[in-house]
Design a protein around this motif. Structure first.
Motif, PDB file in Angstrom:
ATOM      1  N   VAL A  40     -27.609-101.681 -54.098  1.00  0.00           N
ATOM      2  CA  VAL A  40     -26.509-100.689 -54.561  1.00  0.00           C
ATOM      3  C   VAL A  40     -25.898-101.192 -55.992  1.00  0.00           C
ATOM      4  N   ASP A  41     -26.537-100.891 -57.117  1.00  0.00           N
ATOM      5  CA  ASP A  41     -26.128-101.224 -58.305  1.00  0.00           C
ATOM      6  C   ASP A  41     -25.044-100.302 -58.804  1.00  0.00           C
ATOM      7  N   LEU A  42     -23.913-100.931 -58.677  1.00  0.00           N
ATOM      8  CA  LEU A  42     -22.720-100.175 -59.460  1.00  0.00           C
ATOM      9  C   LEU A  42     -22.421-100.410 -60.769  1.00  0.00           C
ATOM     10  N   SER A  43     -23.313-101.214 -61.458  1.00  0.00           N
ATOM     11  CA  SER A  43     -22.648-101.342 -62.931  1.00  0.00           C
ATOM     12  C   SER A  43     -22.943-100.516 -63.707  1.00  0.00           C
ATOM     13  N   TYR A  44     -22.089-100.192 -64.601  1.00  0.00           N
ATOM     14  CA  TYR A  44     -22.141 -99.042 -65.705  1.00  0.00           C
ATOM     15  C   TYR A  44     -21.923 -99.486 -67.123  1.00  0.00           C
ATOM     16  N   ARG A  45     -21.248-100.881 -67.119  1.00  0.00           N
ATOM     17  CA  ARG A  45     -21.366-101.600 -68.399  1.00  0.00           C
ATOM     18  C   ARG A  45     -20.740-103.077 -68.073  1.00  0.00           C
ATOM     19  N   ILE A  46     -21.081-103.745 -69.065  1.00  0.00           N
ATOM     20  CA  ILE A  46     -20.517-105.332 -68.924  1.00  0.00           C
ATOM     21  C   ILE A  46     -19.184-105.256 -68.447  1.00  0.00           C
ATOM     22  N   GLY A  47     -18.998-106.030 -67.566  1.00  0.00           N
ATOM     23  CA  GLY A  47     -17.527-106.117 -66.638  1.00  0.00           C
ATOM     24  C   GLY A  47     -17.159-105.181 -65.795  1.00  0.00           C
ATOM     25  N   GLU A  48     -17.843-103.859 -65.571  1.00  0.00           N
ATOM     26  CA  GLU A  48     -17.343-102.747 -65.005  1.00  0.00           C
ATOM     27  C   GLU A  48     -18.419-102.338 -63.961  1.00  0.00           C
ATOM     28  N   PRO A  49     -18.225-102.300 -62.795  1.00  0.00           N
ATOM     29  CA  PRO A  49     -16.863-102.488 -62.076  1.00  0.00           C
ATOM     30  C   PRO A  49     -16.761-104.122 -62.084  1.00  0.00           C
ATOM     31  N   ALA A  50     -15.582-104.591 -61.822  1.00  0.00           N
ATOM     32  CA  ALA A  50     -15.272-105.768 -61.546  1.00  0.00           C
ATOM     33  C   ALA A  50     -15.617-106.408 -60.347  1.00  0.00           C
ATOM     34  N   PHE A  51     -15.990-107.625 -60.462  1.00  0.00           N
ATOM     35  CA  PHE A  51     -16.449-108.506 -59.039  1.00  0.00           C
ATOM     36  C   PHE A  51     -15.027-108.025 -57.953  1.00  0.00           C
ATOM     37  N   MET A  52     -14.067-108.477 -58.301  1.00  0.00           N
ATOM     38  CA  MET A  52     -12.980-108.290 -57.458  1.00  0.00           C
ATOM     39  C   MET A  52     -12.328-107.012 -56.857  1.00  0.00           C
ATOM     40  N   THR A  53     -12.675-106.014 -57.847  1.00  0.00           N
ATOM     41  CA  THR A  53     -12.279-104.619 -57.543  1.00  0.00           C
ATOM     42  C   THR A  53     -13.347-104.170 -56.172  1.00  0.00           C
ATOM     43  N   ILE A  54     -14.614-104.776 -56.199  1.00  0.00           N
ATOM     44  CA  ILE A  54     -15.270-104.394 -55.275  1.00  0.00           C
ATOM     45  C   ILE A  54     -15.153-105.189 -54.016  1.00  0.00           C
ATOM     46  N   LEU A  55     -15.012-106.442 -54.047  1.00  0.00           N
ATOM     47  CA  LEU A  55     -14.681-107.412 -53.110  1.00  0.00           C
ATOM     48  C   LEU A  55     -13.548-107.067 -52.229  1.00  0.00           C
ATOM     49  N   GLU A  56     -12.440-106.520 -52.977  1.00  0.00           N
ATOM     50  CA  GLU A  56     -11.118-106.106 -52.116  1.00  0.00           C
ATOM     51  C   GLU A  56     -11.551-105.020 -51.431  1.00  0.00           C
ATOM     52  N   ALA A  57     -12.244-103.991 -51.851  1.00  0.00           N
ATOM     53  CA  ALA A  57     -12.676-102.612 -51.356  1.00  0.00           C
ATOM     54  C   ALA A  57     -13.704-102.875 -50.166  1.00  0.00           C
ATOM     55  N   VAL A  58     -14.562-103.606 -50.279  1.00  0.00           N
ATOM     56  CA  VAL A  58     -15.509-104.147 -48.995  1.00  0.00           C
ATOM     57  C   VAL A  58     -14.505-104.778 -48.090  1.00  0.00           C
ATOM     58  N   LEU A  59     -14.036-105.727 -48.227  1.00  0.00           N
ATOM     59  CA  LEU A  59     -13.052-106.580 -47.448  1.00  0.00           C
ATOM     60  C   LEU A  59     -12.017-105.580 -46.568  1.00  0.00           C
ATOM     61  N   ASP A  60     -11.646-104.465 -47.223  1.00  0.00           N
ATOM     62  CA  ASP A  60     -10.726-103.454 -46.368  1.00  0.00           C
ATOM     63  C   ASP A  60     -11.303-102.578 -45.454  1.00  0.00           C
ATOM     64  N   ASP A  61     -12.962-102.702 -45.670  1.00  0.00           N
ATOM     65  CA  ASP A  61     -13.553-101.782 -44.870  1.00  0.00           C
ATOM     66  C   ASP A  61     -14.690-102.489 -44.046  1.00  0.00           C
ATOM     67  N   PHE A  62     -14.940-103.715 -44.145  1.00  0.00           N
ATOM     68  CA  PHE A  62     -15.968-104.682 -43.618  1.00  0.00           C
ATOM     69  C   PHE A  62     -15.212-105.787 -42.809  1.00  0.00           C
ATOM     70  N   GLN A  63     -15.792-106.299 -41.492  1.00  0.00           N
ATOM     71  CA  GLN A  63     -15.381-107.218 -40.730  1.00  0.00           C
ATOM     72  C   GLN A  63     -16.316-108.505 -41.182  1.00  0.00           C
ATOM     73  N   ALA A  64     -15.707-109.497 -41.804  1.00  0.00           N
ATOM     74  CA  ALA A  64     -16.381-110.615 -42.428  1.00  0.00           C
ATOM     75  C   ALA A  64     -15.892-111.749 -41.580  1.00  0.00           C
ATOM     76  N   GLU A  65     -16.775-112.454 -40.989  1.00  0.00           N
ATOM     77  CA  GLU A  65     -16.551-113.689 -40.394  1.00  0.00           C
ATOM     78  C   GLU A  65     -16.628-114.898 -41.054  1.00  0.00           C
ATOM     79  N   ALA A  66     -17.399-114.734 -42.071  1.00  0.00           N
ATOM     80  CA  ALA A  66     -17.655-116.042 -42.724  1.00  0.00           C
ATOM     81  C   ALA A  66     -17.880-115.323 -44.107  1.00  0.00           C
ATOM     82  N   ALA A  67     -17.797-116.308 -45.001  1.00  0.00           N
ATOM     83  CA  ALA A  67     -18.002-116.066 -46.611  1.00  0.00           C
ATOM     84  C   ALA A  67     -18.516-117.445 -47.228  1.00  0.00           C
ATOM     85  N   PHE A  68     -19.384-117.275 -48.216  1.00  0.00           N
ATOM     86  CA  PHE A  68     -19.800-118.338 -48.772  1.00  0.00           C
ATOM     87  C   PHE A  68     -20.028-118.166 -50.340  1.00  0.00           C
ATOM     88  N   ILE A  69     -19.501-119.191 -51.276  1.00  0.00           N
ATOM     89  CA  ILE A  69     -19.518-119.030 -52.506  1.00  0.00           C
ATOM     90  C   ILE A  69     -20.201-120.235 -53.196  1.00  0.00           C
TER      91      ILE A  69
END
Length: 128
Positions: A40-69
């Motif tokens: 799902v490609d949410l990008s619409y211009r350089i920098g938007e949407p920001a990574f953290m905006t999407i990560l925060e929204a996903v973590l509010d709605d998704f049960q993640a038992e582990a994360a890798f960076i």
């Protein structure tokens, strides 16, 4: 119509289909997207949407038992690293390992983020 959580129909449907240990990737605009993995490609211009905006929204709605960076984020993008760690504890792997894990993802969400190593792999947990 949904009242809360992620309202993007593609992301909401995909997250509803996740089971224990399935992998979800939230990616910057530069991460290679494997041809056989839904994106799902949410990008619409350089920098938007920001990574953290999407990560925060996903973590509010998704049960993640582990994360890798990527380990490289420590030196190349400490601001994003710090922001990630405020929301989710993460294990460090090499960027090459992260790209290999993305080949096993059930879904990749591509953001417009244009800073180095702003990618995360989330492993689905269970809510009970």
């Amino acid at each position: 119509m949904k009242k809360q959580g992620i309202i993007n129909r593609d992301i909401a449907a995909a997250l509803a289909s996740f089971g224990h240990t399935d992998l979800l990737v939230i990616a910057d605009c530069g991460l290679p997207i494997p041809a056989n993995i839904p994106c799902v490609d949410l990008s619409y211009r350089i920098g938007e949407p920001a990574f953290m905006t999407i990560l925060e929204a996903v973590l509010d709605d998704f049960q993640a038992e582990a994360a890798f960076i990527a380990n490289e984020i420590k030196h190349e993008n400490p601001a994003i690293e710090a922001a990630i760690l405020q929301h989710k504890e993460a294990a460090y792997i090499s960027h090459e390992e992260l790209k290999d894990l993305s080949k096993k993802a059930k879904l990749i969400i591509r953001t417009g983020e244009a800073t180095p190593y702003a990618n995360i792999v989330l492993r689905s947990g269970v809510i009970f």
